[in-house]
Design an enzyme around this catalytic site. Structure first.
Site, PDB file in Angstrom:
ATOM      1  N   THR A 131       4.148   2.663   2.201  1.00 56.96           N
ATOM      2  CA  THR A 131       3.585   3.837   1.535  1.00 56.96           C
ATOM      3  C   THR A 131       2.064   3.767   1.473  1.00 56.96           C
ATOM      4  O   THR A 131       1.480   2.675   1.470  1.00 56.96           O
ATOM      5  CB  THR A 131       4.151   3.909   0.105  1.00 56.96           C
ATOM      6  OG1 THR A 131       3.403   4.860  -0.654  1.00 56.96           O
ATOM      7  CG2 THR A 131       4.054   2.563  -0.625  1.00 56.96           C
ATOM      8  N   ASP A 132       1.423   4.931   1.350  1.00 53.01           N
ATOM      9  CA  ASP A 132      -0.036   4.951   1.152  1.00 53.01           C
ATOM     10  C   ASP A 132      -0.431   4.465  -0.246  1.00 53.01           C
ATOM     11  O   ASP A 132      -1.607   4.194  -0.498  1.00 53.01           O
ATOM     12  CB  ASP A 132      -0.604   6.360   1.402  1.00 53.01           C
ATOM     13  CG  ASP A 132      -0.059   7.430   0.466  1.00 53.01           C
ATOM     14  OD1 ASP A 132       0.869   7.141  -0.322  1.00 53.01           O
ATOM     15  OD2 ASP A 132      -0.568   8.569   0.513  1.00 53.01           O
ATOM     16  N   GLU A 133       0.553   4.357  -1.150  1.00 54.42           N
ATOM     17  CA  GLU A 133       0.214   4.007  -2.535  1.00 54.42           C
ATOM     18  C   GLU A 133      -0.336   2.579  -2.653  1.00 54.42           C
ATOM     19  O   GLU A 133      -0.975   2.242  -3.641  1.00 54.42           O
ATOM     20  CB  GLU A 133       1.422   4.233  -3.452  1.00 54.42           C
ATOM     21  CG  GLU A 133       1.889   5.681  -3.361  1.00 54.42           C
ATOM     22  CD  GLU A 133       2.899   6.117  -4.408  1.00 54.42           C
ATOM     23  OE1 GLU A 133       2.946   5.519  -5.484  1.00 54.42           O
ATOM     24  OE2 GLU A 133       3.636   7.086  -4.123  1.00 54.42           O
ATOM     25  N   TYR A 156       5.541  -0.141  -8.631  1.00 52.86           N
ATOM     26  CA  TYR A 156       6.094   0.259  -7.317  1.00 52.86           C
ATOM     27  C   TYR A 156       5.118  -0.110  -6.204  1.00 52.86           C
ATOM     28  O   TYR A 156       5.474  -0.806  -5.246  1.00 52.86           O
ATOM     29  CB  TYR A 156       6.390   1.770  -7.300  1.00 52.86           C
ATOM     30  CG  TYR A 156       6.604   2.327  -5.905  1.00 52.86           C
ATOM     31  CD1 TYR A 156       7.665   1.883  -5.113  1.00 52.86           C
ATOM     32  CD2 TYR A 156       5.745   3.291  -5.367  1.00 52.86           C
ATOM     33  CE1 TYR A 156       7.862   2.383  -3.824  1.00 52.86           C
ATOM     34  CE2 TYR A 156       5.928   3.800  -4.086  1.00 52.86           C
ATOM     35  CZ  TYR A 156       6.988   3.343  -3.314  1.00 52.86           C
ATOM     36  OH  TYR A 156       7.180   3.834  -2.042  1.00 52.86           O
ATOM     37  N   LYS A 160       5.437  -2.824  -3.084  1.00 52.88           N
ATOM     38  CA  LYS A 160       5.358  -2.456  -1.662  1.00 52.88           C
ATOM     39  C   LYS A 160       4.189  -3.197  -0.988  1.00 52.88           C
ATOM     40  O   LYS A 160       4.300  -3.653   0.149  1.00 52.88           O
ATOM     41  CB  LYS A 160       5.183  -0.942  -1.500  1.00 52.88           C
ATOM     42  CG  LYS A 160       6.399  -0.103  -1.854  1.00 52.88           C
ATOM     43  CD  LYS A 160       7.616  -0.330  -0.967  1.00 52.88           C
ATOM     44  CE  LYS A 160       7.445   0.155   0.451  1.00 52.88           C
ATOM     45  NZ  LYS A 160       8.742   0.079   1.197  1.00 52.88           N
TER      46      LYS A 160
HETATM   47  P1  NAD Z   1      15.118   6.496  -1.533  1.00 50.78           P
HETATM   48  O1  NAD Z   1      14.933   5.961  -2.919  1.00 50.78           O
HETATM   49  O2  NAD Z   1      15.524   7.914  -1.328  1.00 50.78           O
HETATM   50  O3  NAD Z   1      16.172   5.596  -0.734  1.00 50.78           O
HETATM   51  C1  NAD Z   1      16.169   4.211  -0.791  1.00 50.78           C
HETATM   52  C2  NAD Z   1      17.474   3.716  -0.192  1.00 50.78           C
HETATM   53  O4  NAD Z   1      17.451   2.275  -0.251  1.00 50.78           O
HETATM   54  C3  NAD Z   1      18.717   4.180  -0.945  1.00 50.78           C
HETATM   55  O5  NAD Z   1      19.717   4.598  -0.038  1.00 50.78           O
HETATM   56  C4  NAD Z   1      19.166   2.932  -1.695  1.00 50.78           C
HETATM   57  O6  NAD Z   1      20.569   2.883  -1.925  1.00 50.78           O
HETATM   58  C5  NAD Z   1      18.696   1.837  -0.761  1.00 50.78           C
HETATM   59  N1  NAD Z   1      18.485   0.563  -1.467  1.00 50.78           N
HETATM   60  C6  NAD Z   1      17.784   0.365  -2.619  1.00 50.78           C
HETATM   61  N2  NAD Z   1      17.840  -0.931  -2.975  1.00 50.78           N
HETATM   62  C7  NAD Z   1      18.569  -1.564  -2.011  1.00 50.78           C
HETATM   63  C8  NAD Z   1      18.960  -2.907  -1.806  1.00 50.78           C
HETATM   64  N3  NAD Z   1      18.632  -3.875  -2.683  1.00 50.78           N
HETATM   65  N4  NAD Z   1      19.683  -3.210  -0.713  1.00 50.78           N
HETATM   66  C9  NAD Z   1      20.030  -2.251   0.183  1.00 50.78           C
HETATM   67  N5  NAD Z   1      19.718  -0.970   0.023  1.00 50.78           N
HETATM   68  C10 NAD Z   1      18.977  -0.618  -1.045  1.00 50.78           C
HETATM   69  O7  NAD Z   1      13.723   6.190  -0.802  1.00 50.78           O
HETATM   70  P2  NAD Z   1      12.959   7.023   0.315  1.00 50.78           P
HETATM   71  O8  NAD Z   1      12.112   8.048  -0.343  1.00 50.78           O
HETATM   72  O9  NAD Z   1      13.920   7.424   1.372  1.00 50.78           O
HETATM   73  O10 NAD Z   1      11.979   5.899   0.875  1.00 50.78           O
HETATM   74  C11 NAD Z   1      12.368   5.058   1.940  1.00 50.78           C
HETATM   75  C12 NAD Z   1      11.245   4.105   2.259  1.00 50.78           C
HETATM   76  O11 NAD Z   1      10.068   4.828   2.609  1.00 50.78           O
HETATM   77  C13 NAD Z   1      10.845   3.202   1.079  1.00 50.78           C
HETATM   78  O12 NAD Z   1      10.564   1.920   1.585  1.00 50.78           O
HETATM   79  C14 NAD Z   1       9.601   3.856   0.519  1.00 50.78           C
HETATM   80  O13 NAD Z   1       8.760   2.895  -0.083  1.00 50.78           O
HETATM   81  C15 NAD Z   1       8.983   4.434   1.775  1.00 50.78           C
HETATM   82  N6  NAD Z   1       8.151   5.632   1.567  1.00 50.78           N
HETATM   83  C16 NAD Z   1       8.624   6.710   0.859  1.00 50.78           C
HETATM   84  C17 NAD Z   1       7.824   7.841   0.709  1.00 50.78           C
HETATM   85  C18 NAD Z   1       8.317   9.059  -0.030  1.00 50.78           C
HETATM   86  O14 NAD Z   1       7.534  10.004  -0.235  1.00 50.78           O
HETATM   87  N7  NAD Z   1       9.572   9.136  -0.427  1.00 50.78           N
HETATM   88  C19 NAD Z   1       6.533   7.873   1.275  1.00 50.78           C
HETATM   89  C20 NAD Z   1       6.087   6.741   1.989  1.00 50.78           C
HETATM   90  C21 NAD Z   1       6.908   5.636   2.148  1.00 50.78           C
HETATM   91  P1  TYD Z   2       6.238  11.896  -7.336  1.00 48.65           P
HETATM   92  O1  TYD Z   2       7.061  12.912  -6.599  1.00 48.65           O
HETATM   93  O2  TYD Z   2       6.898  11.047  -8.371  1.00 48.65           O
HETATM   94  O3  TYD Z   2       5.517  10.995  -6.232  1.00 48.65           O
HETATM   95  P2  TYD Z   2       4.346   9.864  -6.401  1.00 48.65           P
HETATM   96  O4  TYD Z   2       4.138   9.562  -7.817  1.00 48.65           O
HETATM   97  O5  TYD Z   2       4.942   8.710  -5.680  1.00 48.65           O
HETATM   98  O6  TYD Z   2       3.158  10.453  -5.744  1.00 48.65           O
HETATM   99  O7  TYD Z   2       5.038  12.654  -8.052  1.00 48.65           O
HETATM  100  C1  TYD Z   2       4.135  13.486  -7.315  1.00 48.65           C
HETATM  101  C2  TYD Z   2       3.079  13.978  -8.277  1.00 48.65           C
HETATM  102  O8  TYD Z   2       3.695  14.850  -9.234  1.00 48.65           O
HETATM  103  C3  TYD Z   2       2.436  12.862  -9.098  1.00 48.65           C
HETATM  104  O9  TYD Z   2       1.055  13.188  -9.329  1.00 48.65           O
HETATM  105  C4  TYD Z   2       3.203  12.892 -10.415  1.00 48.65           C
HETATM  106  C5  TYD Z   2       3.532  14.373 -10.576  1.00 48.65           C
HETATM  107  N1  TYD Z   2       4.783  14.661 -11.316  1.00 48.65           N
HETATM  108  C6  TYD Z   2       4.761  15.564 -12.386  1.00 48.65           C
HETATM  109  O10 TYD Z   2       3.708  16.131 -12.752  1.00 48.65           O
HETATM  110  N2  TYD Z   2       5.936  15.809 -13.035  1.00 48.65           N
HETATM  111  C7  TYD Z   2       7.114  15.209 -12.678  1.00 48.65           C
HETATM  112  O11 TYD Z   2       8.162  15.449 -13.329  1.00 48.65           O
HETATM  113  C8  TYD Z   2       7.118  14.310 -11.560  1.00 48.65           C
HETATM  114  C9  TYD Z   2       8.377  13.627 -11.111  1.00 48.65           C
HETATM  115  C10 TYD Z   2       5.926  14.072 -10.893  1.00 48.65           C
END
Ligand code: NAD
Ligand code: TYD
Length: 350
Positions: A131-133, A156, A160
């Protein structure tokens, strides 16, 4: 021929990666290794789960023996690692879970792959999706590049960042053939409604309040999940071993501006008078340590691998809303039981 292990593919992004790879590379065997936490849902891949090239193994990445067995059973040659605890708010309430899955789980997976591939490491790929975070937070200007120093500020992002460091350490120490990408906020179908966009779509539909953290002036760079899956394909096939690629949407939005576009589209699709759902906006207590702004410089992946997002934000958002409105049963399933307790603890007394 490739036998690819995709971890966390029952979650949001992983399910899109599986769908994308199965349709584009019908010869590959794809193994989804997932623990099925609250965020993992077999429904997310129901449309393809009968495909003979797709296999599912319910395994925790922290369980070394079980991971090793899966790698041996399917003679895995490459790994795309997405399994993680992924929600910042949950990491604030329960950081330990994030250390276990994101750090220990990643190290387990690296060890299992290293043991299995030890005699010809060069012919494999361990692709870590991040992630970019990890880069921390930006002021009003500037972008995260691949050289931005790490400065994680939530449990988080710290977990990561730690996993990214381990992946790179395995390259330098053991010659592990790793690739990494760090992506901005994703949105799209099948995203668990704890994240901003699906949560607000569901709340607007049900006329529930829209909890805006703080002043709503936080900025994120949004990417349609299908475009992230395309980028993962490009990094996996064309990216250089040992390299990191930043992936972003070229698409920054302040939360309140995004919420207004979402309300405009939702009201139109629901047949409400324009602006009806604005009355649902409720300012709530801010997230502790809330990162002000994320924005990605995605010029490296654009120049070196020829990747660009394929849709505008308005198009991607419209497709996303349509999917949630057409898939009420999916939303009902994932918001039953535990979700209610989560929602109460997060929002009711905020
Ligand atoms: P998600 O939370 O939707 O899915 C995570 C999956 O991992 C789930 O299916 C869960 O059951 C599985 N999981 C969790 N713990 C586990 C474990 N101990 N063993 C096996 N499986 C396990 O997450 P996502 O949004 O699909 O993100 C996927 C990846 O991409 C993550 O690594 C996240 O850090 C990264 N990412 C997400 C975003 C975003 O905006 N969602 C952006 C950048 C990077
Ligand atoms: P989120 O979807 O949780 O992603 P991230 O924190 O990983 O960027 O949140 C996106 C933005 O929206 C973040 O600035 C937090 C804000 N947010 C709210 O204002 N209300 C909410 O209920 C949630 C879940 C997020």
């Amino acid at each position: 021929m490739q036998n690819i292990l995709i971890t966390g593919a029952s979650g949001f992004i992983g399910s899109h990666v599986v769908r994308h790879f199965l349709s584009k590379y019908p010869d590959y065997t794809l193994v989804n290794l997932d623990k099925l936490t609250y965020a993992g849902n077999l429904e997310n891949l129901r449309d393809i789960d009968q495909n003979e090239k797709y296999h599912f193994e319910k395994v925790d990445i922290c369980d070394f023996d079980a991971v090793q067995k899966v790698i041996q059973k399917y003679e895995i040659d490459s790994i795309i690692h997405l399994a993680a605890e992924s929600h910042v708010d949950r990491s604030i309430s329960n950081p330990t879970e994030f250390v276990l899955t994101n750090v220990l789980g990643t190290v387990n997976l690296l060890n299992a792959a290293k043991d299995y591939w030890k005699d010809d490491l060069d012919n494999h790929i361990f692709y870590h999706v991040s992630t970019d975070e990890v880069y921390g937070t930006l002021g009003a200007t500037g972008l995260f590049t691949e050289d931005t120093p790490y400065d994680p500020r939530s449990p988080y992002s710290a977990s990561k960042a730690s996993s990214d460091h381990f992946v790179r350490a395995y390259l330098h120490t053991y010659g592990m053939p790793v690739k990494l990408s760090n992506c901005s906020n994703n949105y799209g179908s099948h995203q668990f409604p704890e994240k901003l966009i699906p949560l607000f779509i569901n709340n607007i539909k049900n006329k529930k309040s829209l909890p805006v953290y703080g002043d709503g002036k936080y900025t994120r760079d949004w990417l349609w999940v299908v475009d992230h899956a395309r980028a993962i394909d490009d990094v996996f096939h064309k990216g250089k071993v040992g390299e990191t690629y930043n992936i972003g949407g070229f698409n920054e939005w302040q939360n309140m501006d995004l919420i207004h576009v979402l309300i405009e589209q939702m009201d139109a699709k629901l047949g409400n008078a324009p602006g009806t759902s604005k009355e649902l906006i409720t300012y709530v207590k801010d997230r502790p340590g809330h990162d002000k702004r994320y924005a990605i410089d995605a010029s490296k992946i654009e120049k070196e691998l020829g990747w660009r997002p394929s849709v505008t934000f308005e198009e991607g958002l419209s497709k996303t809303i349509d999917w949630y409105l057409a898939n009420e049963e999916w939303m009902e399933n994932v918001t039953s039981g535990h979700y209610r307790k989560y929602y109460e603890s997060m929002y009711v007394h905020r």
